[in-house]
Motif scaffolding. Structure first.
Motif, PDB file in Angstrom:
ATOM      1  N   UNK A 361       0.837  -1.192   0.000  1.00 39.60           N
ATOM      2  CA  UNK A 361       0.000   0.000   0.000  1.00 39.60           C
ATOM      3  C   UNK A 361       0.879   1.251   0.000  1.00 39.60           C
ATOM      4  N   UNK A 362       0.645   2.128  -0.961  1.00 40.68           N
ATOM      5  CA  UNK A 362       1.436   3.358  -1.102  1.00 40.68           C
ATOM      6  C   UNK A 362       1.405   4.194   0.170  1.00 40.68           C
ATOM      7  N   UNK A 363       0.244   4.301   0.797  1.00 44.49           N
ATOM      8  CA  UNK A 363       0.103   5.136   1.989  1.00 44.49           C
ATOM      9  C   UNK A 363       0.639   4.441   3.236  1.00 44.49           C
ATOM     10  N   UNK A 372       1.692  11.597  -3.920  1.00 43.16           N
ATOM     11  CA  UNK A 372       0.825  11.096  -4.989  1.00 43.16           C
ATOM     12  C   UNK A 372       1.018  11.938  -6.250  1.00 43.16           C
ATOM     13  N   UNK A 373       1.066  13.265  -6.082  1.00 46.26           N
ATOM     14  CA  UNK A 373       1.274  14.146  -7.230  1.00 46.26           C
ATOM     15  C   UNK A 373       2.640  13.905  -7.856  1.00 46.26           C
ATOM     16  N   UNK A 374       3.645  13.682  -7.016  1.00 41.94           N
ATOM     17  CA  UNK A 374       4.983  13.402  -7.551  1.00 41.94           C
ATOM     18  C   UNK A 374       4.995  12.079  -8.304  1.00 41.94           C
ATOM     19  N   UNK A 375       4.288  11.092  -7.756  1.00 42.28           N
ATOM     20  CA  UNK A 375       4.208   9.795  -8.436  1.00 42.28           C
ATOM     21  C   UNK A 375       3.542   9.934  -9.797  1.00 42.28           C
ATOM     22  N   UNK A 376       2.449  10.702  -9.852  1.00 45.00           N
ATOM     23  CA  UNK A 376       1.751  10.895 -11.129  1.00 45.00           C
ATOM     24  C   UNK A 376       2.666  11.552 -12.153  1.00 45.00           C
ATOM     25  N   UNK A 391      -7.140   7.703  -8.592  1.00 43.88           N
ATOM     26  CA  UNK A 391      -6.934   6.255  -8.696  1.00 43.88           C
ATOM     27  C   UNK A 391      -5.982   5.763  -7.626  1.00 43.88           C
ATOM     28  N   UNK A 392      -4.973   6.567  -7.270  1.00 41.39           N
ATOM     29  CA  UNK A 392      -4.021   6.153  -6.249  1.00 41.39           C
ATOM     30  C   UNK A 392      -4.712   6.030  -4.899  1.00 41.39           C
ATOM     31  N   UNK A 393      -5.630   6.957  -4.604  1.00 40.28           N
ATOM     32  CA  UNK A 393      -6.351   6.885  -3.336  1.00 40.28           C
ATOM     33  C   UNK A 393      -7.315   5.700  -3.314  1.00 40.28           C
TER      34      UNK A 393
END
Length: 479
Positions: A361-363, A372-376, A391-393
């Motif tokens: 889990x990313x979080x 999340x923004x950096x990952x996108x 989608x990440x959330x």
């Protein structure tokens, strides 16, 4: 001297009248009846060490235990039993160590608990012991040790004699029952201030708008609320609420939840922007914990320790807790193909981890809204596809995100050959239509020098906005 929540010792100038008031109030409430045998188990650098000495003033017997006995729970309980000790005063952290050693069978008649917040489960266990009277005492050093007390359900709370307590909002207005406020203490026990720290004294010892002219009150930094029974309920520290992944979290709530799923003792702290739980008596029932807490409050790492370290005052020694191994946090399946591996690598890059599995889990690994923004952005730059932030959330794992990546751009993660004829965008179609309708027109022509200048300005603006968002707490919450 007290370190409080900062870890920096500061001298508190306590007047003699504060200790005299403490003795007079305790004598009237606790020292009536037969003479008792009292154990002294606190360091003399701890403000609570004054309380057992006060018993001497009323003719009771004081038993001073040495360091070896104080640090060994089994030896201490044996000494209490051998010396037929009646009264003991300890912190909740120390109390949890003494219970497995048989404290409740040692013959105590009076137990004082203070120095830290005590959870309901621990309080219920000790207060239900037949023949044992328990007192929960609260007070900062700046108010001469104790200011407020409670003896359990069905019994009224009490302030010490000549002590005033206020529960106020940010505008120093009293809050109604059930509403969270900050606790202020005033009255006879109030200290003069901090030794050679005029600025800090002015910050924490402020004018008392409810007392006599010239009176001051101490801003404790403790949050509380009045419950329906008129008792103050501790709700954490004003500086102890942490913000992780964009959420405000009270660490005590997580510790209480760990106690409800079978953990004997627990301490939760923030390390490198992630929640870490130190537990005694694990392992942790993760399913049970997730049923009690939202995902953002579930710690990213669990560290099993033999015992929670204590300061000489018996409180939790946060600085002595071992560093967690975040590198071992990822335990999901490894990538099964090149597409999964590339996305796993981007997860690990953004999170600062050596590796990430497809089910991790990313979080839970320490991710938050900014990451999340950096990952996108990294997915867009490296893989050439769009990653919807939502989608990440919704599915914060590599395995869950892969299908959404394909659906979002209908192109595979491994880019294929460029088509001979690329479709026009809507903006390009509009310009083509205007050209066909009006003919050649310089309206939309931009000199290349201005175009480059505009591009550089745009890049600078994006960098500046990103810097502001990273530093500004409000914007971090929004983004």
């Amino acid at each position: 001297f007290t370190s409080g929540s900062t870890g920096r010792p500061k001298g508190v100038v306590v007047p003699h009248r504060g200790i005299v008031n403490l003795f007079a109030s305790h004598r009237e409430r606790f020292m009536t009846g037969p003479k008792r045998r009292v154990a002294h188990v606190a360091s003399f650098t701890f403000d609570g060490s004054w309380e057992p000495l006060i018993w001497l003033l009323d003719g009771h017997t004081l038993h001073v235990l040495d360091d070896d006995e104080y640090r060994d729970a089994g030896a201490l309980v044996s000494r209490l039993r051998e010396q037929r000790i009646d009264v003991l005063d300890v912190t909740p952290t120390f109390l949890r160590e003494l219970l497995p050693a048989g404290l409740l069978d040692a013959g105590l008649s009076v137990l004082f608990v203070g120095g830290e917040a005590i959870d309901g489960q621990l309080w219920q266990r000790v207060s239900a012991t037949p023949g044992l009277t328990c007192h929960d005492l609260y007070g900062p050093t700046e108010a001469s040790v104790d200011a407020y007390g409670w003896d359990g359900p069905g019994r009224s709370a009490y302030r010490l004699a000549n002590v005033r307590t206020y529960l106020l909002d940010g505008g120093l207005r009293p809050v109604p029952p059930g509403v969270l406020g900050e606790l202020y203490v005033a009255g006879a026990g109030l200290a003069h201030g901090y030794l050679h720290r005029a600025g800090l004294t002015a910050e924490r010892f402020v004018a008392d708008p409810f007392g006599p002219a010239g009176a001051r009150m101490y801003r404790t930094g403790d949050l509380a609320r009045w419950n329906r029974a008129g008792v103050l309920e501790f709700a954490g520290r004003a500086d102890g609420q942490v913000k992780v992944r964009g959420y405000r979290i009270e660490l005590g709530e997580i510790e209480a939840a760990l106690g409800q799923v079978g953990v004997g003792q627990a301490a939760v702290v923030v390390r490198d922007g992630r929640l870490v739980a130190y537990v005694v008596g694990g392992p942790v029932d993760l399913d049970g914990l997730r049923a009690k807490l939202p995902d953002y409050m579930v710690p990213s790492a669990f560290v099993e320790v033999d015992a929670l370290p204590r300061t000489v005052a018996g409180k939790l020694d946060v600085a002595a807790l071992p560093a967690p191994d975040f590198a071992g946090s990822g335990v999901g399946r490894t990538a099964r193909n090149s597409r999964e591996q590339r996305l796993c690598d981007l997860f690990a890059e953004v999170l600062g981890l050596p590796s990430v599995g497809i089910d991790d889990d990313f979080f839970a690994l320490g991710g938050h809204s900014l990451l999340v923004m950096r990952l996108a952005g990294r997915v867009r730059a490296v893989l050439g596809v769009e990653l919807p932030v939502r989608a990440v959330f919704d599915t914060p794992t590599v395995a869950g995100l892969l299908p959404k990546l394909v659906e979002s751009d209908r192109t595979p993660l491994v880019a294929g050959p460029r088509p001979d004829r690329v479709p026009l965008s809507f903006a390009q179609q509009r310009l083509w239509f205007l050209y066909r309708l009006e003919g050649p027109n310089p309206t939309y022509n931009i000199p290349i020098a201005w175009r480059l200048r505009g591009r550089l300005a745009a890049d600078a603006m994006i960098a500046a906005v990103g810097d502001v968002v990273a530093r500004h707490e409000t914007l971090r919450t929004i983004f």
